[in-house]
Motif scaffolding. Structure first.
Motif, PDB file in Angstrom:
ATOM      1  N   GLY A   1      31.559  52.701  43.441  1.00 49.48           N
ATOM      2  CA  GLY A   1      31.180  53.663  44.479  1.00 49.48           C
ATOM      3  C   GLY A   1      31.943  54.963  44.359  1.00 49.48           C
ATOM      4  N   LEU A   2      33.249  54.870  44.126  1.00 52.21           N
ATOM      5  CA  LEU A   2      34.042  56.093  43.995  1.00 52.21           C
ATOM      6  C   LEU A   2      33.703  56.844  42.723  1.00 52.21           C
ATOM      7  CD1 LEU A   2      37.486  54.916  45.388  1.00 52.21           C
ATOM      8  CD2 LEU A   2      35.896  56.557  46.425  1.00 52.21           C
ATOM      9  N   LEU A   3      33.366  56.139  41.651  1.00 50.14           N
ATOM     10  CA  LEU A   3      32.941  56.821  40.431  1.00 50.14           C
ATOM     11  C   LEU A   3      31.615  57.541  40.637  1.00 50.14           C
ATOM     12  CD1 LEU A   3      33.956  54.213  37.706  1.00 50.14           C
ATOM     13  CD2 LEU A   3      35.031  56.449  38.149  1.00 50.14           C
ATOM     14  N   ALA A   4      30.696  56.916  41.369  1.00 48.63           N
ATOM     15  CA  ALA A   4      29.427  57.577  41.682  1.00 48.63           C
ATOM     16  C   ALA A   4      29.676  58.813  42.547  1.00 48.63           C
ATOM     17  CB  ALA A   4      28.478  56.604  42.386  1.00 48.63           C
ATOM     18  N   ASP A   5      30.585  58.691  43.496  1.00 52.88           N
ATOM     19  CA  ASP A   5      30.964  59.817  44.354  1.00 52.88           C
ATOM     20  C   ASP A   5      31.558  60.944  43.506  1.00 52.88           C
ATOM     21  OD1 ASP A   5      32.493  61.557  46.087  1.00 52.88           O
ATOM     22  OD2 ASP A   5      32.515  59.997  47.600  1.00 52.88           O
ATOM     23  N   LEU A   6      32.484  60.585  42.626  1.00 52.03           N
ATOM     24  CA  LEU A   6      33.115  61.575  41.755  1.00 52.03           C
ATOM     25  C   LEU A   6      32.080  62.261  40.880  1.00 52.03           C
ATOM     26  CD1 LEU A   6      35.662  62.905  40.578  1.00 52.03           C
ATOM     27  CD2 LEU A   6      35.872  60.925  39.055  1.00 52.03           C
ATOM     28  N   ASP A   7      31.150  61.492  40.332  1.00 54.59           N
ATOM     29  CA  ASP A   7      30.097  62.057  39.491  1.00 54.59           C
ATOM     30  C   ASP A   7      29.215  63.018  40.286  1.00 54.59           C
ATOM     31  OD1 ASP A   7      28.507  62.258  37.065  1.00 54.59           O
ATOM     32  OD2 ASP A   7      27.028  60.998  38.096  1.00 54.59           O
ATOM     33  N   ALA A   8      28.906  62.662  41.514  1.00 54.62           N
ATOM     34  CA  ALA A   8      28.019  63.487  42.334  1.00 54.62           C
ATOM     35  C   ALA A   8      28.694  64.745  42.866  1.00 54.62           C
ATOM     36  CB  ALA A   8      27.477  62.666  43.509  1.00 54.62           C
ATOM     37  N   THR A   9      29.986  64.640  43.191  1.00 56.60           N
ATOM     38  CA  THR A   9      30.655  65.759  43.862  1.00 56.60           C
ATOM     39  C   THR A   9      31.683  66.480  43.007  1.00 56.60           C
ATOM     40  OG1 THR A   9      32.469  64.405  44.744  1.00 56.60           O
ATOM     41  CG2 THR A   9      30.435  64.554  46.082  1.00 56.60           C
ATOM     42  N   GLY A  10      32.240  65.797  42.021  1.00 54.50           N
ATOM     43  CA  GLY A  10      33.318  66.377  41.226  1.00 54.50           C
ATOM     44  C   GLY A  10      34.627  66.503  41.992  1.00 54.50           C
ATOM     45  N   ASP A  11      34.704  65.889  43.159  1.00 61.23           N
ATOM     46  CA  ASP A  11      35.883  66.012  44.016  1.00 61.23           C
ATOM     47  C   ASP A  11      36.934  64.974  43.619  1.00 61.23           C
ATOM     48  OD1 ASP A  11      37.757  66.296  46.038  1.00 61.23           O
ATOM     49  OD2 ASP A  11      36.241  66.517  47.612  1.00 61.23           O
ATOM     50  N   THR A  12      37.695  65.313  42.604  1.00 59.70           N
ATOM     51  CA  THR A  12      38.709  64.405  42.077  1.00 59.70           C
ATOM     52  C   THR A  12      39.791  64.106  43.101  1.00 59.70           C
ATOM     53  OG1 THR A  12      38.292  65.257  39.857  1.00 59.70           O
ATOM     54  CG2 THR A  12      40.352  64.083  40.184  1.00 59.70           C
ATOM     55  N   ALA A  13      40.259  65.114  43.796  1.00 58.90           N
ATOM     56  CA  ALA A  13      41.354  64.912  44.757  1.00 58.90           C
ATOM     57  C   ALA A  13      40.952  63.909  45.836  1.00 58.90           C
ATOM     58  CB  ALA A  13      41.768  66.245  45.382  1.00 58.90           C
ATOM     59  N   ARG A  14      39.754  64.050  46.372  1.00 55.64           N
ATOM     60  CA  ARG A  14      39.312  63.167  47.447  1.00 55.64           C
ATOM     61  C   ARG A  14      39.084  61.744  46.949  1.00 55.64           C
ATOM     62  NH1 ARG A  14      34.555  61.684  49.048  1.00 55.64           N
ATOM     63  NH2 ARG A  14      33.471  63.258  47.818  1.00 55.64           N
ATOM     64  N   THR A  15      38.442  61.588  45.778  1.00 50.64           N
ATOM     65  CA  THR A  15      38.179  60.239  45.274  1.00 50.64           C
ATOM     66  C   THR A  15      39.473  59.572  44.813  1.00 50.64           C
ATOM     67  OG1 THR A  15      37.510  61.167  43.132  1.00 50.64           O
ATOM     68  CG2 THR A  15      35.750  60.630  44.696  1.00 50.64           C
ATOM     69  N   ASP A  16      40.398  60.347  44.241  1.00 48.67           N
ATOM     70  CA  ASP A  16      41.704  59.785  43.881  1.00 48.67           C
ATOM     71  C   ASP A  16      42.448  59.313  45.124  1.00 48.67           C
ATOM     72  OD1 ASP A  16      41.256  60.291  41.198  1.00 48.67           O
ATOM     73  OD2 ASP A  16      42.678  61.964  41.069  1.00 48.67           O
ATOM     74  N   ALA A  17      42.409  60.107  46.180  1.00 49.92           N
ATOM     75  CA  ALA A  17      43.081  59.720  47.426  1.00 49.92           C
ATOM     76  C   ALA A  17      42.443  58.463  48.011  1.00 49.92           C
ATOM     77  CB  ALA A  17      43.031  60.867  48.437  1.00 49.92           C
ATOM     78  N   ALA A  18      41.122  58.382  47.967  1.00 51.22           N
ATOM     79  CA  ALA A  18      40.434  57.198  48.484  1.00 51.22           C
ATOM     80  C   ALA A  18      40.815  55.957  47.682  1.00 51.22           C
ATOM     81  CB  ALA A  18      38.922  57.409  48.456  1.00 51.22           C
ATOM     82  N   PHE A  19      40.895  56.094  46.365  1.00 45.58           N
ATOM     83  CA  PHE A  19      41.293  54.946  45.562  1.00 45.58           C
ATOM     84  C   PHE A  19      42.739  54.558  45.860  1.00 45.58           C
ATOM     85  CE2 PHE A  19      42.472  52.402  41.897  1.00 45.58           C
ATOM     86  CZ  PHE A  19      41.403  51.530  41.859  1.00 45.58           C
ATOM     87  N   GLY A  20      43.591  55.537  46.059  1.00 43.72           N
ATOM     88  CA  GLY A  20      44.974  55.261  46.445  1.00 43.72           C
ATOM     89  C   GLY A  20      45.046  54.474  47.746  1.00 43.72           C
ATOM     90  N   HIS A  21      44.181  54.823  48.700  1.00 40.14           N
ATOM     91  CA  HIS A  21      44.127  54.062  49.967  1.00 40.14           C
ATOM     92  C   HIS A  21      43.693  52.620  49.706  1.00 40.14           C
ATOM     93  CE1 HIS A  21      45.140  56.900  53.028  1.00 40.14           C
ATOM     94  NE2 HIS A  21      44.161  57.737  52.713  1.00 40.14           N
ATOM     95  N   PHE A  22      42.707  52.460  48.847  1.00 37.79           N
ATOM     96  CA  PHE A  22      42.238  51.112  48.526  1.00 37.79           C
ATOM     97  C   PHE A  22      43.367  50.285  47.915  1.00 37.79           C
ATOM     98  CE2 PHE A  22      40.401  48.236  45.267  1.00 37.79           C
ATOM     99  CZ  PHE A  22      39.821  47.325  46.138  1.00 37.79           C
ATOM    100  N   VAL A  23      44.075  50.855  46.952  1.00 40.74           N
ATOM    101  CA  VAL A  23      45.185  50.139  46.315  1.00 40.74           C
ATOM    102  C   VAL A  23      46.257  49.792  47.334  1.00 40.74           C
ATOM    103  CG1 VAL A  23      47.045  50.362  44.623  1.00 40.74           C
ATOM    104  CG2 VAL A  23      44.727  51.020  44.006  1.00 40.74           C
ATOM    105  N   ALA A  24      46.528  50.710  48.252  1.00 42.08           N
ATOM    106  CA  ALA A  24      47.529  50.455  49.291  1.00 42.08           C
ATOM    107  C   ALA A  24      47.085  49.285  50.187  1.00 42.08           C
ATOM    108  CB  ALA A  24      47.766  51.692  50.141  1.00 42.08           C
TER     109      ALA A  24
END
Length: 170
Positions: free
Chosen positions: A139-162
């Motif tokens: 889902g986050l990769l699809a989001d990144l592909d669609a928006t190019g928003d690396t900072a937001r998708t990286d932060a979201a993945f960081g939340h998931f890992v946490a």
């Protein structure tokens, strides 16, 4: 020859014609036809070679490492998969999701999903957590592909890992 064609496709996407692949391989379209038969057979071979490379790179990123909590491994894997080194694979296989995937590689969508369950299952200790992690990653990769928003998708993945909790799985 196939590796040069694969390199070109990873950098530029799959072409509509064989000419760009022939130029990238330093050969002629006629020689590509001689070796592969037709455009679709060549494109299937290119996709399979790219997939072999992706499985090797991403599989290494997702493998369990002794003495390392799996959420730490996942964070490093995300950085590699979503970063510059992983993007050519995401782009070329994203095109397959968007286009006529069944024409070139029947069953690709299922294989492209289930290939990643085994290392995630091993790292997270079960099919449920593995499926959840895969869904988040996809889902986050699809989001990144669609928006190019690396900072937001990286932060979201960081939340998931946490949420996984390093201490719980270490």
């Amino acid at each position: 020859m196939l590796d040069a064609c694969t390199d070109h496709a990873l950098e530029h996407g799959l072409p509509d014609r064989m000419g760009p692949l022939a130029a990238a391989a330093g050969t002629s379209t006629r020689m590509l036809v001689y070796h592969f038969g037709d455009r679709d057979t060549l494109l299937r071979a290119v996709l399979r070679r790219a997939r072999e490379r992706q499985l090797a790179v991403f599989g290494d990123l997702l493998r369990v490492r002794a003495g390392e909590a799996y959420p730490v491994t996942l964070q490093r894997a995300w950085d590699g998969i979503s970063g510059a080194a992983g993007r050519p694979y995401l782009r070329i296989f994203g095109e397959r999701r968007e286009g006529a995937v069944d024409e070139l590689w029947p069953g690709f969508r299922q294989v492209a999903t289930t290939d990643w369950l085994a290392p995630l299952h091993e790292g997270l200790g079960g099919p449920g957590p593995a499926t959840l992690a895969l869904a988040v990653i996809r889902g986050l990769l699809a989001d990144l592909d669609a928006t190019g928003d690396t900072a937001r998708t990286d932060a979201a993945f960081g939340h998931f890992v946490a949420l996984l909790g390093v201490d719980q799985l270490g």
